[in-house]
Design a protein around this motif. Structure first.
Motif, PDB file in Angstrom:
ATOM      1  N   TYR A  69       0.827  -1.203   0.000  1.00 58.98           N
ATOM      2  CA  TYR A  69       0.000   0.000   0.000  1.00 58.98           C
ATOM      3  C   TYR A  69       0.867   1.261   0.000  1.00 58.98           C
ATOM      4  O   TYR A  69       0.634   2.193  -0.776  1.00 58.98           O
ATOM      5  CB  TYR A  69      -0.939  -0.017   1.205  1.00 58.98           C
ATOM      6  CG  TYR A  69      -1.772   1.231   1.335  1.00 58.98           C
ATOM      7  CD1 TYR A  69      -2.864   1.444   0.503  1.00 58.98           C
ATOM      8  CD2 TYR A  69      -1.467   2.200   2.287  1.00 58.98           C
ATOM      9  CE1 TYR A  69      -3.643   2.589   0.614  1.00 58.98           C
ATOM     10  CE2 TYR A  69      -2.222   3.355   2.399  1.00 58.98           C
ATOM     11  CZ  TYR A  69      -3.305   3.545   1.558  1.00 58.98           C
ATOM     12  OH  TYR A  69      -4.053   4.684   1.662  1.00 58.98           O
ATOM     13  N   GLU A  70       1.870   1.291   0.866  1.00 58.50           N
ATOM     14  CA  GLU A  70       2.753   2.464   0.949  1.00 58.50           C
ATOM     15  C   GLU A  70       3.537   2.659  -0.347  1.00 58.50           C
ATOM     16  O   GLU A  70       3.674   3.791  -0.831  1.00 58.50           O
ATOM     17  CB  GLU A  70       3.711   2.320   2.133  1.00 58.50           C
ATOM     18  CG  GLU A  70       3.020   2.400   3.476  1.00 58.50           C
ATOM     19  CD  GLU A  70       3.904   1.967   4.635  1.00 58.50           C
ATOM     20  OE1 GLU A  70       3.735   2.553   5.712  1.00 58.50           O
ATOM     21  OE2 GLU A  70       4.740   1.048   4.475  1.00 58.50           O
ATOM     22  N   LEU A  71       4.037   1.577  -0.914  1.00 58.77           N
ATOM     23  CA  LEU A  71       4.785   1.675  -2.176  1.00 58.77           C
ATOM     24  C   LEU A  71       3.887   2.149  -3.313  1.00 58.77           C
ATOM     25  O   LEU A  71       4.281   3.002  -4.116  1.00 58.77           O
ATOM     26  CB  LEU A  71       5.412   0.326  -2.533  1.00 58.77           C
ATOM     27  CG  LEU A  71       6.560  -0.130  -1.652  1.00 58.77           C
ATOM     28  CD1 LEU A  71       6.896  -1.583  -1.927  1.00 58.77           C
ATOM     29  CD2 LEU A  71       7.781   0.759  -1.851  1.00 58.77           C
ATOM     30  N   ASN A  72       2.673   1.618  -3.387  1.00 66.52           N
ATOM     31  CA  ASN A  72       1.764   1.982  -4.465  1.00 66.52           C
ATOM     32  C   ASN A  72       1.324   3.437  -4.386  1.00 66.52           C
ATOM     33  O   ASN A  72       0.987   4.031  -5.409  1.00 66.52           O
ATOM     34  CB  ASN A  72       0.543   1.064  -4.469  1.00 66.52           C
ATOM     35  CG  ASN A  72       0.890  -0.316  -4.954  1.00 66.52           C
ATOM     36  OD1 ASN A  72       1.860  -0.507  -5.682  1.00 66.52           O
ATOM     37  ND2 ASN A  72       0.113  -1.292  -4.553  1.00 66.52           N
ATOM     38  N   LYS A  73       1.338   4.034  -3.201  1.00 66.10           N
ATOM     39  CA  LYS A  73       0.968   5.449  -3.062  1.00 66.10           C
ATOM     40  C   LYS A  73       1.954   6.363  -3.785  1.00 66.10           C
ATOM     41  O   LYS A  73       1.598   7.470  -4.161  1.00 66.10           O
ATOM     42  CB  LYS A  73       0.864   5.838  -1.586  1.00 66.10           C
ATOM     43  CG  LYS A  73      -0.385   5.302  -0.937  1.00 66.10           C
ATOM     44  CD  LYS A  73      -0.676   5.801   0.465  1.00 66.10           C
ATOM     45  CE  LYS A  73       0.376   6.510   1.206  1.00 66.10           C
ATOM     46  NZ  LYS A  73       0.025   6.857   2.589  1.00 66.10           N
ATOM     47  N   PHE A  74       3.195   5.904  -3.997  1.00 70.08           N
ATOM     48  CA  PHE A  74       4.166   6.717  -4.740  1.00 70.08           C
ATOM     49  C   PHE A  74       3.738   6.883  -6.201  1.00 70.08           C
ATOM     50  O   PHE A  74       3.970   7.905  -6.803  1.00 70.08           O
ATOM     51  CB  PHE A  74       5.569   6.091  -4.713  1.00 70.08           C
ATOM     52  CG  PHE A  74       6.213   6.093  -3.353  1.00 70.08           C
ATOM     53  CD1 PHE A  74       6.352   7.261  -2.621  1.00 70.08           C
ATOM     54  CD2 PHE A  74       6.700   4.921  -2.809  1.00 70.08           C
ATOM     55  CE1 PHE A  74       6.953   7.265  -1.375  1.00 70.08           C
ATOM     56  CE2 PHE A  74       7.310   4.907  -1.566  1.00 70.08           C
ATOM     57  CZ  PHE A  74       7.439   6.081  -0.845  1.00 70.08           C
ATOM     58  N   GLY A  75       3.157   5.857  -6.773  1.00 70.38           N
ATOM     59  CA  GLY A  75       2.731   5.894  -8.166  1.00 70.38           C
ATOM     60  C   GLY A  75       3.411   4.818  -8.984  1.00 70.38           C
ATOM     61  O   GLY A  75       4.203   4.022  -8.474  1.00 70.38           O
ATOM     62  N   ARG A  76       3.077   4.787 -10.277  1.00 69.57           N
ATOM     63  CA  ARG A  76       3.623   3.790 -11.201  1.00 69.57           C
ATOM     64  C   ARG A  76       4.985   4.235 -11.735  1.00 69.57           C
ATOM     65  O   ARG A  76       5.216   5.409 -11.979  1.00 69.57           O
ATOM     66  CB  ARG A  76       2.674   3.613 -12.387  1.00 69.57           C
ATOM     67  CG  ARG A  76       1.282   3.151 -12.049  1.00 69.57           C
ATOM     68  CD  ARG A  76       1.255   1.707 -11.645  1.00 69.57           C
ATOM     69  NE  ARG A  76       1.796   0.885 -12.696  1.00 69.57           N
ATOM     70  CZ  ARG A  76       1.205  -0.127 -13.261  1.00 69.57           C
ATOM     71  NH1 ARG A  76       0.014  -0.475 -12.858  1.00 69.57           N
ATOM     72  NH2 ARG A  76       1.774  -0.823 -14.207  1.00 69.57           N
ATOM     73  N   LEU A  77       5.875   3.271 -11.935  1.00 68.82           N
ATOM     74  CA  LEU A  77       7.171   3.559 -12.542  1.00 68.82           C
ATOM     75  C   LEU A  77       6.990   3.901 -14.012  1.00 68.82           C
ATOM     76  O   LEU A  77       6.188   3.278 -14.704  1.00 68.82           O
ATOM     77  CB  LEU A  77       8.098   2.348 -12.431  1.00 68.82           C
ATOM     78  CG  LEU A  77       8.551   1.971 -11.030  1.00 68.82           C
ATOM     79  CD1 LEU A  77       9.285   0.645 -11.066  1.00 68.82           C
ATOM     80  CD2 LEU A  77       9.426   3.049 -10.447  1.00 68.82           C
TER      81      LEU A  77
END
Length: 98
Positions: A69-77
């Motif tokens: 969840y925390e990683l996905n909040k950054f956005g897509r590569l």
């Protein structure tokens, strides 16, 4: 919400996170689980990050402590990255060695 109603439907698309079978007959509401809804939300995000995000010295070990969840909040590569041998930082791939 419209995409959720199309997921795993005969005239829709398959769940991006699992192998949920197509229903024998169309459901009037929904054919997905919580993980499928999360996966669709992650796929549909408009947030993006590029290699510059990783140049701010975020070591892989620190990234590994974050939840999905925390990683996905950054956005897509938006660019391919690589973790080179003996490095603790991701870097831009540029197609070398891949």
């Amino acid at each position: 919400m419209g995409a959720l109603l199309k997921m795993n439907q005969e005239d829709g698309f398959d769940c991006p996170s699992c192998a949920w079978p197509d229903p024998e007959k169309a459901s009037k509401f929904a054919e997905y689980c919580e993980n499928g809804a999360k996966a669709l939300a992650d796929e549909a995000t408009t947030k993006h990050i590029d290699a510059h995000f990783f140049f701010t010295n975020i070591p892989v070990e620190e990234l590994s402590t974050l939840t999905d969840y925390e990683l996905n909040k950054f956005g897509r590569l938006t660019e391919p990255l690589v973790l080179r041998p003996n490095s603790i930082y991701y870097e831009l791939s540029l197609g070398k060695g891949l």
